[in-house]
Design a protein around this motif. Structure first.
Motif, short mmCIF file in Angstrom:
data_model
loop_
_atom_site.label_atom_id
_atom_site.label_comp_id
_atom_site.label_asym_id
_atom_site.label_seq_id
_atom_site.Cartn_x
_atom_site.Cartn_y
_atom_site.Cartn_z
N LEU A 1 -8.74 9.80 -14.22
CA LEU A 1 -10.00 9.23 -14.67
C LEU A 1 -10.01 9.10 -16.19
N GLY A 2 -10.47 7.96 -16.68
CA GLY A 2 -10.53 7.76 -18.12
C GLY A 2 -11.75 6.95 -18.52
N ASP A 3 -12.38 7.37 -19.61
CA ASP A 3 -13.57 6.69 -20.14
C ASP A 3 -13.15 5.77 -21.28
N THR A 4 -13.44 4.48 -21.13
CA THR A 4 -13.01 3.50 -22.13
C THR A 4 -14.10 3.16 -23.15
N ALA A 5 -15.26 3.82 -23.05
CA ALA A 5 -16.36 3.54 -23.99
C ALA A 5 -15.96 3.96 -25.41
N LYS A 6 -16.37 3.16 -26.39
CA LYS A 6 -16.02 3.44 -27.79
C LYS A 6 -17.24 3.87 -28.60
N PHE B 1 0.82 -1.21 0.00
CA PHE B 1 0.00 0.00 0.00
C PHE B 1 0.85 1.26 0.00
N GLU B 2 1.94 1.26 0.77
CA GLU B 2 2.77 2.45 0.91
C GLU B 2 3.45 2.85 -0.41
N GLU B 3 3.60 1.92 -1.33
CA GLU B 3 4.31 2.20 -2.57
C GLU B 3 3.39 2.61 -3.72
N LYS B 4 2.12 2.69 -3.46
CA LYS B 4 1.16 3.05 -4.49
C LYS B 4 1.06 4.57 -4.63
N ALA B 5 0.61 5.02 -5.80
CA ALA B 5 0.44 6.45 -6.03
C ALA B 5 -0.75 6.99 -5.25
N ASP B 6 -0.62 8.21 -4.74
CA ASP B 6 -1.67 8.83 -3.91
C ASP B 6 -2.77 9.44 -4.79
N ILE B 7 -3.32 8.63 -5.67
CA ILE B 7 -4.25 9.11 -6.69
C ILE B 7 -5.52 8.26 -6.69
N LEU B 8 -6.65 8.90 -6.99
CA LEU B 8 -7.90 8.18 -7.20
C LEU B 8 -7.98 7.79 -8.67
N PHE B 9 -8.08 6.50 -8.94
CA PHE B 9 -7.99 5.99 -10.31
C PHE B 9 -9.31 5.38 -10.75
N PHE B 10 -9.63 5.57 -12.05
CA PHE B 10 -10.79 4.90 -12.63
C PHE B 10 -10.60 4.74 -14.13
#
Length: 321
Positions: A187-192, A153-162
């Motif tokens: 945040l990223g939208d993967t819809a095509k 956990f300590e080595e992860k980025a301090d970011i909210l990801f989606f």
């Protein structure tokens, strides 16, 4: 060489269907009943018997003396032709052990509102009208994915990801409109199927493990990703659940098993910043959510619970043999 961040232990779709056909179609009913009796034999003496009782009572709240609904059908009439295949296989894995003359009502898909008559469901709305909704672990192939997260956990980025599709999901679009591009989010939208303002390519489940916080917003009913987020070393970030399934979302505690954000999403940056400045509290949530998932990883106990939930459905709807 790119460092491996984790693994996904998805069940083989082919093996799932092979085993399901064997359990639900080929294996004689008398053998299924014998296997149920063998599974349930002496369960009351198990060290985890109280956990089993609690979970059975949680999933099945039908009061004794309930009456099968007007749309209830005999088990023999609930077939692959009129039921979502994975729902049918997961259901008949256990119900095939009972008489084909017994009747059930079944919601064959996402739950939009709670039924007024005794019904077996994959999910139910948390609206205090849950007594008629009997939960079983349906569509388990999709909803229960085991993962292994190699990043502490300590080595992860301090970011909210989606990463996921937001088209046709107004609440997700609203979240993106508020927080996409913020320094504390990715945040990223993967819809095509539309011209998204926030296009992104799909990433694997293990690639999510580079980040401390993973967004888990509900879709048509439950947030499918919540199970594997809890199973990782990350933290689910979500609004208070409005729907629950076999994972028992309604029993999960905000601030203990997940980071709760407001339903209008106004406090997202505030919450992420607070937990970034309180790493011990954040890590405690990561560990507690992972511990929550462990209770679903004992296959023998899961089978016992599923059989007892079904048995209680028939007993409480006055369908005893």
């Amino acid at each position: 060489m790119r460092k491996k961040v984790g693994t996904t232990e998805r069940k083989s779709v082919f093996l799932y269907y092979v085993r399901s056909v064997w359990r639900s179609i080929i294996l004689p009913r008398v053998i299924r009943r014998w296997k149920m009796q063998l599974c349930l034999h002496g369960w009351e003496k198990r060290a985890d018997a109280e956990i089993i009782r609690r979970r059975v009572a949680y999933y099945n709240r039908l009061p004794a003396g309930s009456v099968p609904g007007s749309d209830a059908r005999c088990l023999r009439k609930i077939t692959l032709k009129n039921t979502h295949s994975r729902y049918w296989f997961d259901l008949m894995r256990y119900l095939r052990a009972f008489s084909p003359d017994k009747k059930i009502s079944l919601i064959n898909g996402d739950t939009w509102e709670n039924p007024t008559e005794p019904t077996i469901c994959k999910a139910r709305r948390l609206d205090k009208k849950t007594d008629n909704c009997v939960l079983m672990n349906l569509d388990s192939l999709r909803h229960f994915t085991r993962v292994t997260d190699f990043i502490p956990f300590e080595e992860k980025a301090d970011i909210l990801f989606f990463r996921g599709e937001i088209h046709g999901k107004p609440h997700r679009i609203r979240f993106f409109e508020m927080w996409a591009g913020h320094p504390l989010t990715d945040l990223g939208d993967t819809a095509k199927n539309w011209e998204s303002p926030w296009p992104a390519t799909r990433v694997s489940i293990p690639d999510h493990f580079r980040y401390k916080y993973i967004l888990a917003l509900e879709g048509n009913d439950v947030a499918t990703a919540l199970q594997w987020i809890c199973d990782s070393n990350c933290i689910p970030v979500m609004t208070r659940p409005t729907v629950e399934s076999w994972l028992m979302h309604g029993a999960m505690q905000p601030g203990v098993h997940y980071i709760e954000i407001k339903s209008d999403f106004s406090d997202v940056a505030e919450k992420i910043a607070w937990y970034n400045s309180h790493p011990n509290e954040a890590k405690a949530i990561s560990e507690a959510s992972k511990e929550w998932m462990r209770q679903f990883q004992n296959s023998r106990r899961e089978n016992i619970i599923a059989y007892l939930v079904a048995q209680r459905y028939f007993e409480n709807t006055r369908q005893t043999e």
